[in-house]
Design a protein around this motif. Structure first.
Motif, PDB file in Angstrom:
ATOM      1  N   MET A   1     -25.722 -59.276 -73.114  1.00  7.26           N
ATOM      2  CA  MET A   1     -26.055 -59.323 -71.686  1.00  7.26           C
ATOM      3  C   MET A   1     -25.149 -60.311 -70.978  1.00  7.26           C
ATOM      4  O   MET A   1     -24.822 -61.349 -71.536  1.00  7.26           O
ATOM      5  CB  MET A   1     -27.515 -59.754 -71.540  1.00  7.26           C
ATOM      6  CG  MET A   1     -28.245 -59.056 -70.444  1.00  7.26           C
ATOM      7  SD  MET A   1     -29.909 -59.683 -70.291  1.00  7.26           S
ATOM      8  CE  MET A   1     -29.636 -61.058 -69.224  1.00  7.26           C
TER       9      MET A   1
ATOM     10  N   ASP B   1     -21.685 -57.982 -79.931  1.00  5.16           N
ATOM     11  CA  ASP B   1     -21.668 -58.412 -81.333  1.00  5.16           C
ATOM     12  C   ASP B   1     -22.784 -57.678 -82.081  1.00  5.16           C
ATOM     13  O   ASP B   1     -23.471 -56.819 -81.524  1.00  5.16           O
ATOM     14  CB  ASP B   1     -21.749 -59.933 -81.454  1.00  5.16           C
ATOM     15  CG  ASP B   1     -23.052 -60.496 -80.933  1.00  5.16           C
ATOM     16  OD1 ASP B   1     -24.027 -59.729 -80.818  1.00  5.16           O
ATOM     17  OD2 ASP B   1     -23.114 -61.698 -80.638  1.00  5.16           O
ATOM     18  N   GLU B   2     -22.967 -58.042 -83.356  1.00  2.91           N
ATOM     19  CA  GLU B   2     -23.888 -57.255 -84.186  1.00  2.91           C
ATOM     20  C   GLU B   2     -25.332 -57.308 -83.685  1.00  2.91           C
ATOM     21  O   GLU B   2     -26.048 -56.316 -83.763  1.00  2.91           O
ATOM     22  CB  GLU B   2     -23.817 -57.706 -85.648  1.00  2.91           C
ATOM     23  CG  GLU B   2     -24.199 -59.166 -85.858  1.00  2.91           C
ATOM     24  CD  GLU B   2     -24.287 -59.514 -87.333  1.00  2.91           C
ATOM     25  OE1 GLU B   2     -23.333 -59.219 -88.051  1.00  2.91           O
ATOM     26  OE2 GLU B   2     -25.323 -60.074 -87.739  1.00  2.91           O
ATOM     27  N   ARG B   3     -25.756 -58.449 -83.137  1.00  5.28           N
ATOM     28  CA  ARG B   3     -27.128 -58.530 -82.619  1.00  5.28           C
ATOM     29  C   ARG B   3     -27.299 -57.621 -81.407  1.00  5.28           C
ATOM     30  O   ARG B   3     -28.287 -56.903 -81.289  1.00  5.28           O
ATOM     31  CB  ARG B   3     -27.455 -59.981 -82.231  1.00  5.28           C
ATOM     32  CG  ARG B   3     -28.910 -60.209 -81.863  1.00  5.28           C
ATOM     33  CD  ARG B   3     -29.109 -61.562 -81.190  1.00  5.28           C
ATOM     34  NE  ARG B   3     -28.550 -61.565 -79.861  1.00  5.28           N
ATOM     35  CZ  ARG B   3     -29.183 -61.112 -78.777  1.00  5.28           C
ATOM     36  NH1 ARG B   3     -30.399 -60.624 -78.866  1.00  5.28           N
ATOM     37  NH2 ARG B   3     -28.610 -61.141 -77.596  1.00  5.28           N
ATOM     38  N   GLU B   4     -26.309 -57.649 -80.524  1.00  6.82           N
ATOM     39  CA  GLU B   4     -26.392 -56.822 -79.318  1.00  6.82           C
ATOM     40  C   GLU B   4     -26.320 -55.336 -79.656  1.00  6.82           C
ATOM     41  O   GLU B   4     -26.991 -54.518 -79.020  1.00  6.82           O
ATOM     42  CB  GLU B   4     -25.276 -57.220 -78.350  1.00  6.82           C
ATOM     43  CG  GLU B   4     -25.523 -58.593 -77.740  1.00  6.82           C
ATOM     44  CD  GLU B   4     -24.290 -59.200 -77.094  1.00  6.82           C
ATOM     45  OE1 GLU B   4     -24.440 -59.850 -76.062  1.00  6.82           O
ATOM     46  OE2 GLU B   4     -23.189 -59.034 -77.639  1.00  6.82           O
TER      47      GLU B   4
ATOM     48  N   GLY C   1     -16.452 -64.826 -83.788  1.00  2.75           N
ATOM     49  CA  GLY C   1     -16.294 -63.564 -83.059  1.00  2.75           C
ATOM     50  C   GLY C   1     -17.610 -62.957 -82.620  1.00  2.75           C
ATOM     51  O   GLY C   1     -17.792 -61.735 -82.621  1.00  2.75           O
ATOM     52  N   ILE C   2     -18.556 -63.820 -82.259  1.00  2.00           N
ATOM     53  CA  ILE C   2     -19.839 -63.335 -81.750  1.00  2.00           C
ATOM     54  C   ILE C   2     -20.117 -63.974 -80.398  1.00  2.00           C
ATOM     55  O   ILE C   2     -19.381 -64.850 -79.956  1.00  2.00           O
ATOM     56  CB  ILE C   2     -21.012 -63.641 -82.726  1.00  2.00           C
ATOM     57  CG1 ILE C   2     -21.106 -65.145 -83.014  1.00  2.00           C
ATOM     58  CG2 ILE C   2     -20.861 -62.856 -84.029  1.00  2.00           C
ATOM     59  CD1 ILE C   2     -22.301 -65.539 -83.866  1.00  2.00           C
ATOM     60  N   ASN C   3     -21.195 -63.537 -79.761  1.00  2.00           N
ATOM     61  CA  ASN C   3     -21.585 -64.083 -78.470  1.00  2.00           C
ATOM     62  C   ASN C   3     -22.274 -65.440 -78.671  1.00  2.00           C
ATOM     63  O   ASN C   3     -23.032 -65.593 -79.630  1.00  2.00           O
ATOM     64  CB  ASN C   3     -22.556 -63.093 -77.824  1.00  2.00           C
ATOM     65  CG  ASN C   3     -22.781 -63.363 -76.362  1.00  2.00           C
ATOM     66  OD1 ASN C   3     -23.024 -64.497 -75.974  1.00  2.00           O
ATOM     67  ND2 ASN C   3     -22.699 -62.333 -75.559  1.00  2.00           N
TER      68      ASN C   3
ATOM     69  N   GLN D   1     -24.709 -66.623 -77.226  1.00  2.00           N
ATOM     70  CA  GLN D   1     -26.168 -66.486 -77.205  1.00  2.00           C
ATOM     71  C   GLN D   1     -26.704 -66.119 -78.584  1.00  2.00           C
ATOM     72  O   GLN D   1     -27.802 -66.521 -78.971  1.00  2.00           O
ATOM     73  CB  GLN D   1     -26.570 -65.415 -76.192  1.00  2.00           C
ATOM     74  CG  GLN D   1     -26.445 -65.894 -74.776  1.00  2.00           C
ATOM     75  CD  GLN D   1     -26.275 -64.759 -73.797  1.00  2.00           C
ATOM     76  OE1 GLN D   1     -26.173 -63.614 -74.201  1.00  2.00           O
ATOM     77  NE2 GLN D   1     -26.247 -65.075 -72.541  1.00  2.00           N
ATOM     78  N   THR D   2     -25.906 -65.372 -79.321  1.00  2.00           N
ATOM     79  CA  THR D   2     -26.323 -64.981 -80.674  1.00  2.00           C
ATOM     80  C   THR D   2     -26.429 -66.205 -81.582  1.00  2.00           C
ATOM     81  O   THR D   2     -27.293 -66.253 -82.456  1.00  2.00           O
ATOM     82  CB  THR D   2     -25.339 -63.929 -81.238  1.00  2.00           C
ATOM     83  OG1 THR D   2     -25.393 -62.791 -80.396  1.00  2.00           O
ATOM     84  CG2 THR D   2     -25.695 -63.515 -82.654  1.00  2.00           C
TER      85      THR D   2
ATOM     86  N   TYR E   1     -33.103 -64.164 -84.904  1.00  2.00           N
ATOM     87  CA  TYR E   1     -32.266 -63.061 -85.377  1.00  2.00           C
ATOM     88  C   TYR E   1     -31.753 -63.370 -86.768  1.00  2.00           C
ATOM     89  O   TYR E   1     -31.250 -64.475 -87.024  1.00  2.00           O
ATOM     90  CB  TYR E   1     -31.089 -62.851 -84.412  1.00  2.00           C
ATOM     91  CG  TYR E   1     -30.093 -61.839 -84.913  1.00  2.00           C
ATOM     92  CD1 TYR E   1     -30.443 -60.492 -85.025  1.00  2.00           C
ATOM     93  CD2 TYR E   1     -28.812 -62.211 -85.305  1.00  2.00           C
ATOM     94  CE1 TYR E   1     -29.549 -59.562 -85.517  1.00  2.00           C
ATOM     95  CE2 TYR E   1     -27.913 -61.294 -85.787  1.00  2.00           C
ATOM     96  CZ  TYR E   1     -28.288 -59.969 -85.889  1.00  2.00           C
ATOM     97  OH  TYR E   1     -27.402 -59.051 -86.373  1.00  2.00           O
TER      98      TYR E   1
ATOM     99  N   SER F   1     -26.373 -60.314 -90.376  1.00  2.00           N
ATOM    100  CA  SER F   1     -25.944 -59.384 -91.421  1.00  2.00           C
ATOM    101  C   SER F   1     -25.325 -60.200 -92.559  1.00  2.00           C
ATOM    102  O   SER F   1     -24.995 -61.384 -92.386  1.00  2.00           O
ATOM    103  CB  SER F   1     -24.919 -58.410 -90.855  1.00  2.00           C
ATOM    104  OG  SER F   1     -23.725 -59.116 -90.555  1.00  2.00           O
TER     105      SER F   1
END
Lengths: 192, 92
Positions: A1, A109-112, B28-30, B32-33, B42, B45
């Motif tokens: 988001m 990303d993987e969560r999104e 390489g992730i957001n 927020q993640t 969360y 993986s």
């Protein structure tokens, strides 16, 4: 988001704010659908109104389909940046437009991606229910049309009206529901 | 067995003086993640868990656990402190 995206100047990091926005948008779309169903008696082409409104909501508010909106593009492909004209005068070259995909902040990303897939699964259930409701109504309408036994109150026109209403609601749901589910379910977002 | 997965990402990130954005960029992730991971909202993986392990230079089991994790200080110095009679009143 995209937490920096604001709707009418209102930040949407808070889940409660997003939920209020989703409820308001659906109230508006429902009003459009009711108007579409009422006007269908005299002008069936009015279905365009609610459908265009749903497409506008999906494109500009909810997102998921392109450059604008709260949700990143569902296809997980970044939108193309405006062409950049580089060093035209100095290099004495003809203007050359370099189109480079803007990767920053647009890939999920993987969560999104997991959220996206779950939302589409849930939306699919709802749209399936609408589609399954269309079938018996169409069958009854067909019976009335070809003169087979059917209830007296059921006319072809009435069956078509019900199918029209279900198709309209189903179309609006199909266009907007996955993004709405994500916006509804995502918890409060933090700003780093 | 539930889906609970505990982790030390927040502690490891703080130790290294990294912002969520720094860690997110490295993986390489957001960003927020990263927050979702730290709060346990969360479960990553296997790929992301291994990436985190490689980034911090620690085995996966030092970062993630199916049981609540002890504080790092206790995990590293716990036995030594108890033998020296430190942490008076400490009970397990």
């Amino acid at each position: 988001m995209d937490v920096s995206y604001k709707i009418l100047g209102i930040p949407m990091q808070r889940q409660s704010t997003r939920r209020k926005m989703v409820v308001m948008v659906y109230a508006l779309l429902l009003a459009f659908c009711i108007a579409g169903i009422v006007f269908a008696r005299t002008e069936p082409q009015f279905y365009r109104g609610p459908l265009y409104a749903a497409l506008a909501v999906a494109a500009l508010v909810f997102g998921g389909s392109g450059k604008w909106g709260l949700i990143k593009p569902f296809p997980n492909k970044p939108p193309w940046r405006e062409p950049v004209i580089v060093n035209v005068v100095r290099s004495q070259l003809k203007p050359m437009a370099l189109t480079i995909p803007d990767q920053s902040g647009w890939t999920n990303d993987e969560r999104e991606l997991a959220r996206r897939d779950r939302a589409h699964y849930l939306a699919y259930q709802a749209v399936t229910i609408v589609l399954v409701l269309v079938l018996p109504v169409a069958a009854f309408g067909l019976r009335a049309a070809i003169g087979l036994h059917h209830p007296d109150w059921l006319t072809v026109t009435l069956a078509l009206h019900v199918i029209y209403a279900l198709a309209l609601v189903g179309s609006v749901m199909a266009v907007t529901l996955p993004a709405a589910i994500i916006l509804w379910n995502e918890p409060d977002m933090d700003l780093d | 067995m539930g889906n609970d997965l505990y982790n030390r990402i927040a502690v490891l990130r703080a130790e290294r003086n990294l912002s969520r954005q720094d860690l997110a960029d490295a993986l390489g992730i957001n960003y927020q993640t990263v927050g979702f991971l730290e709060r346990g909202d969360y479960n990553p993986s296997l790929t992301l868990a291994l990436d985190l392990s490689a980034y911090f230079g620690l085995p996966v089991e030092a970062i993630f656990s199916r049981k609540p994790l002890k504080p790092l200080s206790e995990a590293v110095y716990g036995n030594a402190v108890l033998k020296k009679g430190g942490m008076k009143g400490w009970t397990r």
